[in-house]
Design an enzyme around this catalytic site. Structure first.
Site, PDB file in Angstrom:
ATOM      1  CG  HIS A   1      -0.222   0.061   2.523  1.00  0.00           C
ATOM      2  ND1 HIS A   1       0.331   1.219   3.034  1.00  0.00           N
ATOM      3  CD2 HIS A   1       0.030  -0.899   3.438  1.00  0.00           C
ATOM      4  CE1 HIS A   1       0.894   0.973   4.192  1.00  0.00           C
ATOM      5  NE2 HIS A   1       0.730  -0.310   4.464  1.00  0.00           N
TER       6      HIS A   1
ATOM      7  CD  GLU B   1       2.089  -5.443   8.007  1.00  0.00           C
ATOM      8  OE1 GLU B   1       2.276  -6.674   7.847  1.00  0.00           O
ATOM      9  OE2 GLU B   1       2.833  -4.568   7.516  1.00  0.00           O
TER      10      GLU B   1
END
Length: 209
Positions: free
Chosen positions: A12, A83
């Protein structure tokens, strides 16, 4: 002979916490304006590449990167490429953690109250099993620490060896094979030429490997 499938993985774009070096696990922090620009660079780089499937982490910074890159309508949310859960170390910097625990290493010790290396490695293995079942190229939008573990496990290495795979914001990488599906390889790693640039050349399949 048909070409072997490839897995494109994109980290990202920038967030406020990536700028300050704070560990960002499950905190659903948004992209900065620069992070959105990072994702537009990914859009340029991936122009003309088609994917059989697109997967994205459910966290907003990954989903927004996916949307800005032009794949929001095609993406399926998968909880596995989230994550690393940083537990008690969420929002803290490595330098500050090491003032308390001088020898702490995320890829060896994990996070108290969060995930161990083994747990993240198992999530990566589930993603890999799903990726290898797809007959065609796949695109995954995810996060820095998780994608490093994914790369290690793709190669059959211990999850802790992810410490050797540095990954920049909005970087693009390609997991693939050398000669056969029994020979997993990194086709491209940590390519961030598109980040911070107004224009970038689109990738041609295998063209810059």
């Amino acid at each position: 002979m048909a070409s072997l499938p490839e897995v494109y993985v994109a980290r990202h774009g920038e967030t406020a916490w990536t700028r300050t070096g704070q560990h960002t696990g499950r905190t659903d922090i948004p992209l900065t304006a620069r992070g959105e620009h990072n994702a537009l660079g990914l859009c340029q780089r991936l122009q003309g590449v088609t994917f059989t499937r697109v997967l994205v982490s459910p966290l907003a910074r990954a989903r927004r990167t996916c949307e800005w890159a032009g794949f929001g309508g095609q993406a399926g949310v998968d909880p596995n490429p989230q994550e690393w859960d940083d537990g008690q170390y969420e929002g803290r910097r490595t330098a500050d953690i090491r003032q308390e625990c001088p020898r702490w290493d995320l890829f060896r010790d994990g996070c108290p109250g969060g995930e161990s290396v083994a747990v993240v490695g198992a999530r990566a293995d589930r993603v890999i099993a799903r990726l290898r079942a797809v007959d065609g190229d796949v695109l995954v939008f995810s996060h820095g620490h998780f994608l490093r573990v994914l790369a290690a496990r793709w190669l059959g290495l211990p999850a802790g060896d992810a410490r050797h795979f540095v990954l920049s914001m909005a970087a693009l990488s390609i997991l693939g094979y050398e000669h056969t599906r029994d020979e997993p390889a990194l086709r491209l790693w940590n390519d961030d030429r598109h980040v911070g640039e107004e224009h970038s050349e689109p990738i041609e399949k295998r063209g810059n490997l």
